[in-house]
Scaffold this motif. Structure first.
Motif, PDB file in Angstrom:
ATOM      1  N   GLY A   1       0.845  -1.180   0.000  1.00 22.83           N
ATOM      2  CA  GLY A   1       0.000   0.000   0.000  1.00 22.83           C
ATOM      3  C   GLY A   1       0.885   1.235   0.000  1.00 22.83           C
ATOM      4  O   GLY A   1       2.015   1.188   0.479  1.00 22.83           O
ATOM      5  N   TRP A   2       0.361   2.309  -0.555  1.00 26.92           N
ATOM      6  CA  TRP A   2       1.105   3.570  -0.549  1.00 26.92           C
ATOM      7  C   TRP A   2       0.309   4.590   0.251  1.00 26.92           C
ATOM      8  O   TRP A   2      -0.796   4.942  -0.114  1.00 26.92           O
ATOM      9  CB  TRP A   2       1.339   4.058  -1.979  1.00 26.92           C
ATOM     10  N   ASN A   3       0.886   5.037   1.340  1.00 22.43           N
ATOM     11  CA  ASN A   3       0.305   6.113   2.124  1.00 22.43           C
ATOM     12  C   ASN A   3       0.756   7.431   1.505  1.00 22.43           C
ATOM     13  O   ASN A   3       1.914   7.827   1.624  1.00 22.43           O
ATOM     14  CB  ASN A   3       0.771   5.999   3.577  1.00 22.43           C
ATOM     15  N   ILE A   4      -0.164   8.093   0.849  1.00 27.25           N
ATOM     16  CA  ILE A   4       0.152   9.295   0.068  1.00 27.25           C
ATOM     17  C   ILE A   4       0.203  10.503   0.998  1.00 27.25           C
ATOM     18  O   ILE A   4      -0.798  10.866   1.616  1.00 27.25           O
ATOM     19  CB  ILE A   4      -0.950   9.543  -0.991  1.00 27.25           C
ATOM     20  N   VAL A   5       1.358  11.133   1.112  1.00 29.19           N
ATOM     21  CA  VAL A   5       1.464  12.339   1.937  1.00 29.19           C
ATOM     22  C   VAL A   5       2.129  13.457   1.140  1.00 29.19           C
ATOM     23  O   VAL A   5       2.799  13.218   0.130  1.00 29.19           O
ATOM     24  CB  VAL A   5       2.240  12.098   3.256  1.00 29.19           C
ATOM     25  N   THR A   6       1.931  14.677   1.639  1.00 28.20           N
ATOM     26  CA  THR A   6       2.502  15.851   0.965  1.00 28.20           C
ATOM     27  C   THR A   6       3.410  16.658   1.888  1.00 28.20           C
ATOM     28  O   THR A   6       3.923  17.691   1.480  1.00 28.20           O
ATOM     29  CB  THR A   6       1.381  16.776   0.432  1.00 28.20           C
ATOM     30  N   GLY A   7       3.610  16.164   3.123  1.00 32.70           N
ATOM     31  CA  GLY A   7       4.565  16.829   4.012  1.00 32.70           C
ATOM     32  C   GLY A   7       3.937  17.866   4.913  1.00 32.70           C
ATOM     33  O   GLY A   7       3.007  18.568   4.520  1.00 32.70           O
ATOM     34  N   ILE A   8       4.440  17.938   6.131  1.00 31.44           N
ATOM     35  CA  ILE A   8       3.919  18.942   7.068  1.00 31.44           C
ATOM     36  C   ILE A   8       5.030  19.752   7.738  1.00 31.44           C
ATOM     37  O   ILE A   8       4.763  20.745   8.395  1.00 31.44           O
ATOM     38  CB  ILE A   8       3.080  18.286   8.197  1.00 31.44           C
ATOM     39  N   LEU A   9       6.273  19.345   7.568  1.00 29.57           N
ATOM     40  CA  LEU A   9       7.344  20.014   8.306  1.00 29.57           C
ATOM     41  C   LEU A   9       8.127  21.000   7.420  1.00 29.57           C
ATOM     42  O   LEU A   9       8.588  20.651   6.349  1.00 29.57           O
ATOM     43  CB  LEU A   9       8.321  18.983   8.887  1.00 29.57           C
TER      44      LEU A   9
ATOM     45  N   LEU B   1       7.707  25.108   2.905  1.00 28.22           N
ATOM     46  CA  LEU B   1       6.675  24.199   2.419  1.00 28.22           C
ATOM     47  C   LEU B   1       5.869  24.873   1.316  1.00 28.22           C
ATOM     48  O   LEU B   1       5.575  26.066   1.397  1.00 28.22           O
ATOM     49  CB  LEU B   1       5.692  23.859   3.553  1.00 28.22           C
ATOM     50  N   VAL B   2       5.509  24.110   0.318  1.00 22.68           N
ATOM     51  CA  VAL B   2       4.527  24.583  -0.643  1.00 22.68           C
ATOM     52  C   VAL B   2       3.228  24.811   0.140  1.00 22.68           C
ATOM     53  O   VAL B   2       2.896  24.019   1.023  1.00 22.68           O
ATOM     54  CB  VAL B   2       4.291  23.508  -1.737  1.00 22.68           C
ATOM     55  N   PRO B   3       2.492  25.906  -0.146  1.00 22.09           N
ATOM     56  CA  PRO B   3       1.243  26.144   0.592  1.00 22.09           C
ATOM     57  C   PRO B   3       0.310  24.925   0.526  1.00 22.09           C
ATOM     58  O   PRO B   3       0.280  24.211  -0.481  1.00 22.09           O
ATOM     59  CB  PRO B   3       0.638  27.348  -0.127  1.00 22.09           C
ATOM     60  N   HIS B   4      -0.425  24.728   1.605  1.00 20.73           N
ATOM     61  CA  HIS B   4      -1.208  23.507   1.806  1.00 20.73           C
ATOM     62  C   HIS B   4      -2.046  23.100   0.601  1.00 20.73           C
ATOM     63  O   HIS B   4      -1.939  21.975   0.103  1.00 20.73           O
ATOM     64  CB  HIS B   4      -2.105  23.687   3.039  1.00 20.73           C
ATOM     65  N   ASP B   5      -2.908  24.011   0.129  1.00 19.32           N
ATOM     66  CA  ASP B   5      -3.818  23.612  -0.942  1.00 19.32           C
ATOM     67  C   ASP B   5      -3.078  23.344  -2.251  1.00 19.32           C
ATOM     68  O   ASP B   5      -3.467  22.463  -3.028  1.00 19.32           O
ATOM     69  CB  ASP B   5      -4.918  24.660  -1.142  1.00 19.32           C
TER      70      ASP B   5
ATOM     71  N   SER C   1      -7.879  17.928   6.159  1.00 24.03           N
ATOM     72  CA  SER C   1      -8.398  19.233   5.741  1.00 24.03           C
ATOM     73  C   SER C   1      -9.455  19.010   4.675  1.00 24.03           C
ATOM     74  O   SER C   1      -9.611  17.908   4.150  1.00 24.03           O
ATOM     75  CB  SER C   1      -7.262  20.069   5.152  1.00 24.03           C
ATOM     76  N   GLY C   2     -10.166  20.080   4.326  1.00 23.41           N
ATOM     77  CA  GLY C   2     -11.171  19.978   3.271  1.00 23.41           C
ATOM     78  C   GLY C   2     -10.539  19.525   1.968  1.00 23.41           C
ATOM     79  O   GLY C   2     -11.016  18.591   1.310  1.00 23.41           O
ATOM     80  N   ARG C   3      -9.440  20.166   1.602  1.00 24.34           N
ATOM     81  CA  ARG C   3      -8.769  19.833   0.352  1.00 24.34           C
ATOM     82  C   ARG C   3      -8.197  18.414   0.422  1.00 24.34           C
ATOM     83  O   ARG C   3      -8.182  17.681  -0.573  1.00 24.34           O
ATOM     84  CB  ARG C   3      -7.660  20.864   0.101  1.00 24.34           C
ATOM     85  N   GLY C   4      -7.717  18.042   1.609  1.00 23.16           N
ATOM     86  CA  GLY C   4      -7.191  16.690   1.797  1.00 23.16           C
ATOM     87  C   GLY C   4      -8.279  15.654   1.630  1.00 23.16           C
ATOM     88  O   GLY C   4      -8.072  14.602   1.012  1.00 23.16           O
TER      89      GLY C   4
ATOM     90  N   ALA D   1       0.217  25.663   8.064  1.00 21.78           N
ATOM     91  CA  ALA D   1       0.835  24.428   8.545  1.00 21.78           C
ATOM     92  C   ALA D   1       0.194  23.926   9.829  1.00 21.78           C
ATOM     93  O   ALA D   1       0.232  22.742  10.133  1.00 21.78           O
ATOM     94  CB  ALA D   1       2.330  24.649   8.767  1.00 21.78           C
ATOM     95  N   ASN D   2      -0.379  24.814  10.617  1.00 18.82           N
ATOM     96  CA  ASN D   2      -0.875  24.352  11.914  1.00 18.82           C
ATOM     97  C   ASN D   2      -2.392  24.326  12.008  1.00 18.82           C
ATOM     98  O   ASN D   2      -2.936  23.846  12.997  1.00 18.82           O
ATOM     99  CB  ASN D   2      -0.291  25.204  13.047  1.00 18.82           C
TER     100      ASN D   2
END
Lengths: 452, 452
Positions: free
Chosen positions: A131-139, A151-155, A230-233, A336-337
């Motif tokens: 399985g691949w847990n798809i993430v975009t980073g938070i740190l 970080l690239v902006p969240h959305d 998040s909504g976009r997530g 980020a928070n």
């Protein structure tokens, strides 16, 4: 027949995962994480317990918000060291037959062609158990580690994710048609060139022109896991994920999240039940409630409050070292928070002080913590299933491996007895096992129709 | 005492490696490359033969110059599929104790932070048995797969390599000082923050600000392998490599290359013998010469001339499908083909025709091909050692695994008998085993002094 739950074990390739400081407990073996034996025994233990999957979370970067440096994290082993989660999969797969492996891959940082190849190779070598847990980073520290200013902006991270997924689907699902691989020794034809296609992609974020370098693996696209809250997530999860991991200590909040995900999935034409939701849970079980409470108190004595705050501060993007222990924290809300903080405060009464954060997050971070006798734990898990619509749990380790052994030896048989858990593995790939929908993605999932 | 040779097995995670078409031989098992069992048995076989290392070459991209497409390569299985070489290491390491693993990593395409982490994790999990074969890419199709218009020009790739290495050395050698890891349960100190450093790098090609995410692995920097044959490549090897892999069928040419490398190493302050040179060799051995010749003829019948030309065309960057089979080829010299073509022509009389290329490269590509009785093979290997200054051989597979089994069952005992090969493994890391210089890089290697 009752609905059987999915059980995944939640971990990271690190020492201090969610229960900061607990590695100092004399029984804890997580400091052995740099050895293959540790992981092989881990996999065998989970397979003995008929666990569906080992879900290995990951972070790129270090928790360095607390005190403005990584010092507290380094001292407390707070998700540093953090090894590459993919390296140990081969050895674990060779030692097991059914256990699935959810590996985290950050699509903002992984080169698409190499990442697609690694996942296909993993899916081959595990016989379709990836399985691949798809993430975009938070740190932010992760962005700097990857040579970026921030970080690239969240959305926008999810805009990147949409394009990355399109690219992955093209490579995994369309570069090699069914029947392309011949292995025809007589005529010297390994594959049929007419059924193997160059993928040409030119998008906003990615450009690629390539034949996918692997023949189709058992699942083609790995089983897709995601944890966006998040909504976009959630919009992204609704479109792509097959299994979503949620945090939360309140049944009504989690039930709301599950309903929201299902609504969003239906909106994009997927069946609402196509997405299995797992709730993160830290579980302390005893033969009696008193025994469980004793364990809880014992483990708490090993918790490291500064390390807990260093972990929380990194997730929140707020330097919690700056606040007096007993004063409610104030912080500037940012990309980020926002999600992390909202989760922390909406489950309590707000007005969180550092001390309260350190106490509440001590053993389970933002995960549900269940403490009780076998019967109490079984009842609580069943109640969660019933009241929230989740499909099962992502069980975080605490004392490694003893708390998992407790769970497997005590809770699993009780769950089986009341029909809430399988008594043997189903055959097939990870996707087959968890969805019953066959080895590969099928319509209406977008991967099944991409580029066709 | 005679100088004992180093023996490495040379392969790629593919079907058609150097002997195109030979996968169609009924005994060949290379089409099973997508299973873990294949690799586990492979590793066990090599360890039975006391092989020092399995060297897994790699290519990013596909051979698509011949006929202007990948069709001939796809049809013949010419280095496509090509799996990720790192995925199977864990399973092979768990099944062996001493065998080293040389993994190819292309530094032009790998994100430095993630690559450094993967290699450290691999070095941990194998107990210090990891080598890194440093490459910069040769295929235009690889550049396009990685989202670029074209390969970075040859010499600039090595400028990138210099900076990438500096960055790796900083992460591997200096981020965590000796003694930084405490695992002090009593005082809750996993590591000493004063001895863990943020690496800050801002160069021409890379920017990074990060703590290396892994604690020091047994070798810190993996054992460094390289195969550059151009002037700039050799300059890079002289400065960085511990083991260099050379192609060539002429002893005098290889001897010249070895001498050149040693001279260059001395120029940058290294000991000329710090670099072990391995010659690529394809070996067909029989109990008698006649038996070996029979095998040669048998294997040749399975060779696929079009696949051989597709392979050669990709390496040369020249579409060999455009030339009549018996006319000498003419081509436009460029960055990508200069070295390969020079190697092809300087070993022969020039004026190569496609047919001659297909015949000469059929079983061993540009590698040395040795065919003979046990005694003949041993004599020839010994003669190569003596006349060229090489430290050993990178033995390419032919029929998998039978030709390796032949070598192990027939040649190894004969080599041992005359003192040319070890009779047991030395303890220690791959670096210890191959250099006797301890587990880690030491001065005058630049890694030992970087950032200090």
């Amino acid at each position: 027949m009752k609905k059987q739950m999915i059980l995944s074990a939640l971990d990271m390739s690190c020492v201090g995962f969610l229960a900061q400081g607990v590695w100092t407990h004399p029984a804890d073996r997580s400091t052995e994480l740099n050895t293959l034996d540790y992981w092989i025994e881990y996999a065998r233990l989970l397979e003995r317990g008929l666990f569906d999957m080992l879900f290995i979370a990951d972070n790129i970067g270090v928790y360095d918000v607390y005190g403005g440096s990584a010092a507290a994290s380094v001292k407390g082993g707070v998700q540093i060291p953090m090894n590459d989660p993919s390296v140990v999969i081969g050895a674990m797969a060779a030692a097991t037959k059914h256990l699935g492996f959810g590996i985290t891959g950050n699509l903002v940082y992984e080169p698409p062609y190499l990442f697609a190849r690694r996942m296909s190779t993993l899916d081959h070598m595990t016989g379709g158990r990836i399985g691949w847990n798809i993430v975009t980073g938070i740190l932010q520290s992760g962005a700097r580690a990857m040579g970026r200013q921030a970080l690239v902006p969240h959305d926008e991270r999810y805009d990147i994710a949409d394009e990355f997924m399109e690219l992955m689907y093209k490579l995994w699902e369309t570069s090699w048609e069914e029947g392309a691989v011949l292995v025809d020794r007589e005529h010297g034809r390994y594959a049929d060139p007419d059924k193997v296609h160059v993928i040409r992609h030119e998008g906003k974020y990615y450009r690629l022109e390539a034949v996918h370098p692997c023949i189709p693996s058992p699942q083609r696209t790995p089983f897709l896991l995601q944890a966006g809250s998040s909504g976009r997530g959630k919009e992204f999860a609704a479109a792509n994920a097959e299994c979503v991991f949620v945090n939360g200590v309140s049944k009504s909040v989690v039930a709301g999240n599950v309903a929201d995900l299902r609504r969003r999935a239906a909106e994009v034409g997927r069946s609402p039940t196509d997405i299995k939701v797992l709730a993160g849970a830290t579980i302390i079980v005893g033969r009696t409630e008193a025994e469980a409470r004793e364990k809880l108190e014992e483990y708490r004595r090993y918790a490291d409050p500064e390390a807990v705050l260093a972990h929380a501060a990194g997730g929140l993007g707020v330097d919690l070292s700056k606040y007096p222990l007993d004063e409610p924290i104030r912080y500037e809300e940012n990309d980020a928070n926002r999600t992390a903080m909202a989760m922390l405060t909406r489950n309590g009464e707000g007005g969180y002080t550092p001390r309260k954060i350190a106490e509440e997050m001590a053993l389970s971070a933002r995960n549900l913590l269940i403490v009780g006798s076998v019967e109490q734990v079984v009842d609580e898990l069943a109640d969660w299933m019933e009241k929230t619509g989740i499909a099962g749990f992502n069980v975080a380790r605490l004392i490694m491996p003893d708390s998992l052994k407790d769970f497997i030896d005590l809770v699993i048989p009780a769950l089986q007895e009341c029909g809430l858990y399988k008594t043997e593995y189903r055959e097939g790939t990870l996707r087959d096992k968890l969805t019953g929908n066959g080895p590969r993605l099928s319509a209406p999932h977008p991967a099944a129709t991409i580029g066709r």
